[in-house]
Design an enzyme around this catalytic site. Structure first.
Site, PDB file in Angstrom:
ATOM      1  N   CYS A  51       0.802  -1.217   0.146  1.00 33.48           N
ATOM      2  CA  CYS A  51       0.044   0.002  -0.154  1.00 33.48           C
ATOM      3  C   CYS A  51       0.754   1.281   0.022  1.00 33.48           C
ATOM      4  O   CYS A  51       0.440   2.260  -0.792  1.00 33.48           O
ATOM      5  CB  CYS A  51      -0.810   0.102   1.242  1.00 33.48           C
ATOM      6  SG  CYS A  51      -2.130  -1.318   1.424  1.00 33.48           S
ATOM      7  N   ARG A 133      -7.674  -4.576  -2.896  1.00 31.03           N
ATOM      8  CA  ARG A 133      -7.385  -3.457  -3.854  1.00 31.03           C
ATOM      9  C   ARG A 133      -8.477  -3.245  -4.876  1.00 31.03           C
ATOM     10  O   ARG A 133      -8.305  -3.540  -6.096  1.00 31.03           O
ATOM     11  CB  ARG A 133      -6.010  -3.500  -4.461  1.00 31.03           C
ATOM     12  CG  ARG A 133      -5.107  -3.753  -3.239  1.00 31.03           C
ATOM     13  CD  ARG A 133      -3.404  -4.080  -3.848  1.00 31.03           C
ATOM     14  NE  ARG A 133      -2.719  -4.810  -2.862  1.00 31.03           N
ATOM     15  CZ  ARG A 133      -2.260  -4.133  -1.847  1.00 31.03           C
ATOM     16  NH1 ARG A 133      -2.515  -2.593  -1.839  1.00 31.03           N
ATOM     17  NH2 ARG A 133      -1.571  -4.625  -0.794  1.00 31.03           N
TER      18      ARG A 133
HETATM   19  C1  BEZ Z   1       0.571  -4.555   1.828  1.00 30.73           C
HETATM   20  O1  BEZ Z   1       1.856  -4.633   1.676  1.00 30.73           O
HETATM   21  O2  BEZ Z   1      -0.031  -3.557   1.452  1.00 30.73           O
HETATM   22  C2  BEZ Z   1      -0.251  -5.777   2.399  1.00 30.73           C
HETATM   23  C3  BEZ Z   1      -0.152  -7.212   1.927  1.00 30.73           C
HETATM   24  C4  BEZ Z   1      -0.931  -8.045   2.347  1.00 30.73           C
HETATM   25  C5  BEZ Z   1      -2.058  -7.703   3.033  1.00 30.73           C
HETATM   26  C6  BEZ Z   1      -2.331  -6.366   3.320  1.00 30.73           C
HETATM   27  C7  BEZ Z   1      -1.510  -5.627   2.876  1.00 30.73           C
END
Ligand code: BEZ
Length: 223
Positions: A51, A133
């Site tokens: 993110c 997402r």
């Molecule tokens: C992230 O790195 O943004 C992420 C990865 C897995 C689950 C939730 C967020």
């Protein structure tokens, strides 16, 4: 509210309305954005690595989207305080050619998951507590024109997000469709004909810059 059953939003429908608190104050969606394109997107959580790279990318592209008459609106199931702390932290991170990124678009506080549920952003197969997402492209009339859903593990392709916006805008302005892998400036597709008579005549009645590979596969130059 929690037990409400929402159907997934569909292309061509009016974007579900909501009022939400954001890092830029209260917004009424989509009414506040009338006359503009909006990309409404969700991310799983603040202070997570994928993110963070996405926010740095969207943040660095905000002006490019502005130039296309498009506003960005982010969302996660986190509080305003968390969003503020994360956006302040992002400004201090250097990643590749991106640094000192100011995220100026609103990020929605959706701790109650009210917006996320309306937009099908909580998908229990991925997570019951975090939004996937999602990316919703909403046109200037408030209609949903494209939807993308990515899983938690996969960072989005921002080049494709921009290309989708440009393709939707081209289809509207030139009343055309766009071929596979279309890029701005490429030839576009002329709508197909609807009667046998028009199909028979089509190849004889092409305007300047138009050409056909088949009666149903016709292009027009866009330069
Ligand atoms: C992230 O790195 O943004 C992420 C990865 C897995 C689950 C939730 C967020």
């Amino acid at each position: 509210m929690e037990n409400n059953i929402y159907k997934m939003p569909l292309l061509g429908e009016k974007a579900p309305s909501f009022t939400a608190n954001t890092t830029q104050g209260l917004i009424n969606f989509p009414e506040d954005y009338s006359g503009k394109w909006v990309i409404l997107f969700s991310h799983p959580a603040d202070f997570t690595p994928v993110c963070t790279t996405e926010f740095m990318t969207f943040g660095s592209m905000t002006e490019e989207f502005e130039e296309l008459n498009c506003k960005l609106v982010g969302l996660s199931i986190d509080s305003i305080n968390s969003h503020i702390a994360w956006l302040r932290n992002i400004k201090t991170i250097e990643w590749g050619d991106k640094k000192n990124i100011d995220v100026t678009f609103p990020v929605i506080d959706d701790l109650k998951m009210e917006v996320a549920k309306k937009y099908g952003m909580v998908q229990p197969g991925e997570s019951t507590t975090a939004a996937v997402r999602a990316v919703f492209f909403v046109d200037p009339e408030g209609k949903i024109r494209t939807i993308l859903y990515y899983p938690l593990s996969l960072g989005r392709n921002f080049d494709e997000i921009k290309r989708i916006l440009q393709g939707l805008q081209k289809a509207d302005s030139a009343k055309c469709a766009t071929p596979a892998d279309w890029r701005p400036g490429d030839d576009v597709i002329i709508p197909s004909v609807s009667t046998l008579e028009k199909a028979n005549k089509r190849l004889d009645a092409l305007n300047e810059g138009e050409y056909c590979l088949e009666w149903y596969l016709c292009f027009k130059k866009d330069r």
